[in-house]
Design an enzyme around this catalytic site. Structure first.
Site, PDB file in Angstrom:
ATOM      1  N   CYS A   1       0.856  -1.194   0.000  1.00  0.00           N
ATOM      2  CA  CYS A   1       0.000   0.000   0.000  1.00  0.00           C
ATOM      3  C   CYS A   1       0.887   1.237   0.000  1.00  0.00           C
ATOM      4  CB  CYS A   1      -0.877  -0.022   1.247  1.00  0.00           C
ATOM      5  SG  CYS A   1      -1.838   1.475   1.488  1.00  0.00           S
TER       6      CYS A   1
ATOM      7  N   CYS B   1      -8.630  -5.048  -9.784  1.00  0.00           N
ATOM      8  CA  CYS B   1      -8.234  -4.005 -10.721  1.00  0.00           C
ATOM      9  C   CYS B   1      -7.782  -2.812  -9.871  1.00  0.00           C
ATOM     10  CB  CYS B   1      -9.452  -3.669 -11.581  1.00  0.00           C
ATOM     11  SG  CYS B   1      -9.173  -2.411 -12.803  1.00  0.00           S
TER      12      CYS B   1
ATOM     13  N   CYS C   1       0.358   3.201   3.495  1.00  0.00           N
ATOM     14  CA  CYS C   1       0.801   2.713   4.810  1.00  0.00           C
ATOM     15  C   CYS C   1       1.853   1.616   4.753  1.00  0.00           C
ATOM     16  CB  CYS C   1      -0.401   2.225   5.623  1.00  0.00           C
ATOM     17  SG  CYS C   1      -1.031   0.619   5.099  1.00  0.00           S
TER      18      CYS C   1
END
Ligand code: ZN
Length: 140
Positions: free
Chosen positions: A54, A128, A57
């Site tokens: 991510c 996606c 984070c």
């Protein structure tokens, strides 16, 4: 961003803190659920081996082994790195009913998941995901 029912993010920051940490384009996707234009993202065609984290984070979200060529213009994966890496919720925006994919750790928007499209993958799901919501950490 709406709170995700029944769950609390492990990582909580104010929108001001996210704005300071992320670029305007990253913020628009991760925190405001924008979608990057198709074929524009840096990981659309990437075949490097590694872990996709991510970008907000740093949580591990996807692995390169589950990335496949969907020809849709966004990086596509058939499964998250582990089942609790992401959260799914119904998204009725833009006159469609879709399933939104969020980072389970910080509840940032990642993209959408579609299924039953006939791709020859083990799950027949297509996560996606916006390139800009991810950061590839190569392992070789
Ligand atoms: Zn996150």
């Amino acid at each position: 961003m709406d709170p995700v029912a029944g769950t609390t993010p492990k990582i909580t920051k104010s929108e001001q803190e996210w704005r300071e940490q992320l670029s305007p384009a990253e913020y628009a996707v991760l925190r405001q659920a924008a979608t990057e234009p198709p074929w524009s993202g840096e990981y659309v065609d990437t075949k490097k081996v590694g872990v996709y984290e991510c970008r907000a984070c740093g949580a591990e979200l996807f692995r390169s082994e589950t990335k496949f060529e969907s020809h849709c213009g966004w990086p596509s994966f058939y499964d998250p790195a582990c089942s609790d890496a992401v959260i799914l919720r119904e998204d009725r925006s833009h006159g469609m009913v879709r399933t939104e994919v969020l980072c389970a750790s910080c509840h940032s928007h990642l993209g959408h998941v579609f299924e039953g499209e006939g791709f020859p993958t083990p799950t027949d799901q297509r996560y996606c995901i916006n390139s800009i919501a991810l950061r590839l950490v190569p392992t070789e």
